[in-house]
Design a protein around this motif. Sequence first.
Motif, PDB file in Angstrom:
ATOM      1  N   UNK A 239       0.750  -1.429  -0.091  1.00 37.56           N
ATOM      2  CA  UNK A 239       0.402   0.019  -0.049  1.00 37.56           C
ATOM      3  C   UNK A 239       1.089   1.549  -0.424  1.00 37.56           C
ATOM      4  N   UNK A 240       1.544   1.033   0.673  1.00 40.85           N
ATOM      5  CA  UNK A 240       2.353   2.558   1.212  1.00 40.85           C
ATOM      6  C   UNK A 240       3.261   3.087   0.199  1.00 40.85           C
ATOM      7  N   UNK A 241       4.370   1.497  -0.742  1.00 43.76           N
ATOM      8  CA  UNK A 241       4.974   2.050  -1.701  1.00 43.76           C
ATOM      9  C   UNK A 241       4.183   2.515  -2.444  1.00 43.76           C
ATOM     10  N   UNK A 242       2.949   1.601  -3.032  1.00 42.49           N
ATOM     11  CA  UNK A 242       2.112   2.056  -4.948  1.00 42.49           C
ATOM     12  C   UNK A 242       1.571   3.758  -4.225  1.00 42.49           C
ATOM     13  N   UNK A 243       1.279   4.143  -3.072  1.00 43.44           N
ATOM     14  CA  UNK A 243       1.078   5.498  -3.009  1.00 43.44           C
ATOM     15  C   UNK A 243       2.146   6.710  -3.303  1.00 43.44           C
ATOM     16  N   UNK A 244       3.583   6.562  -2.504  1.00 39.49           N
ATOM     17  CA  UNK A 244       4.376   6.613  -3.382  1.00 39.49           C
ATOM     18  C   UNK A 244       4.848   6.912  -4.453  1.00 39.49           C
ATOM     19  N   UNK A 245       5.028   5.883  -5.626  1.00 36.01           N
ATOM     20  CA  UNK A 245       5.645   5.539  -5.969  1.00 36.01           C
ATOM     21  C   UNK A 245       3.897   6.097  -7.747  1.00 36.01           C
ATOM     22  N   UNK A 246       2.640   6.807  -7.016  1.00 34.15           N
ATOM     23  CA  UNK A 246       1.722   7.222  -8.061  1.00 34.15           C
ATOM     24  C   UNK A 246       1.963   8.618  -7.449  1.00 34.15           C
TER      25      UNK A 246
ATOM     26  N   UNK B 225       3.233  11.628 -11.130  1.00 33.07           N
ATOM     27  CA  UNK B 225       2.284  12.878 -10.777  1.00 33.07           C
ATOM     28  C   UNK B 225       0.782  12.880 -10.632  1.00 33.07           C
ATOM     29  N   UNK B 226       0.552  11.984 -10.169  1.00 30.62           N
ATOM     30  CA  UNK B 226      -0.507  11.596  -9.123  1.00 30.62           C
ATOM     31  C   UNK B 226      -1.027  13.013  -8.182  1.00 30.62           C
TER      32      UNK B 226
ATOM     33  N   UNK C 294      -5.645  12.742  -4.366  1.00 28.94           N
ATOM     34  CA  UNK C 294      -6.688  10.920  -4.885  1.00 28.94           C
ATOM     35  C   UNK C 294      -6.162  10.231  -4.469  1.00 28.94           C
ATOM     36  N   UNK C 295      -4.431   9.914  -3.837  1.00 34.10           N
ATOM     37  CA  UNK C 295      -4.323   8.621  -3.486  1.00 34.10           C
ATOM     38  C   UNK C 295      -5.254   8.257  -2.017  1.00 34.10           C
ATOM     39  N   UNK C 296      -6.099   7.551  -2.150  1.00 32.85           N
ATOM     40  CA  UNK C 296      -6.468   7.294  -0.510  1.00 32.85           C
ATOM     41  C   UNK C 296      -5.567   5.909  -0.031  1.00 32.85           C
ATOM     42  N   UNK C 297      -5.241   5.736   1.117  1.00 28.22           N
ATOM     43  CA  UNK C 297      -4.953   4.603   1.262  1.00 28.22           C
ATOM     44  C   UNK C 297      -6.237   3.940   2.596  1.00 28.22           C
TER      45      UNK C 297
END
Length: 104
Positions: free
Chosen positions: A83-90, A94-95, A99-102
């Motif tokens: 979860x956390x790694x995907x949020x950082x990548x997104x 440029x997202x 807009x990125x909610x865990x």
Amino acid sequence: MSEEVCPKCGLPSELCVCEEIAKEDQNIKVYIENRAYGKPMTIVEGIDSKDISLDDLATELKTKCACGGTVKNGQIELQGEHKQKVKEILINKGFSEQSVVLGK
């Protein structure tokens, strides 16, 4: 000297900003779901596949998270808890951070 023109924004292809605008308008939810035998899957949903290529994004996420995964029903599914790694990548792609909610 004919340049390709984006049909959406009318700018030349190399100056097209459609994907950047689309990234700001997404409402992305990233959460963990337990699958067979209690194995966790990270689910990324809410990305509009008309504006952004889910296959390309999934490939990049799988590479950076060093895991397997797939694209099904408009969702990206990654094996494991990321979860956390995907949020950082997104966010780095440029997202917008809002807009990125865990989830869960």
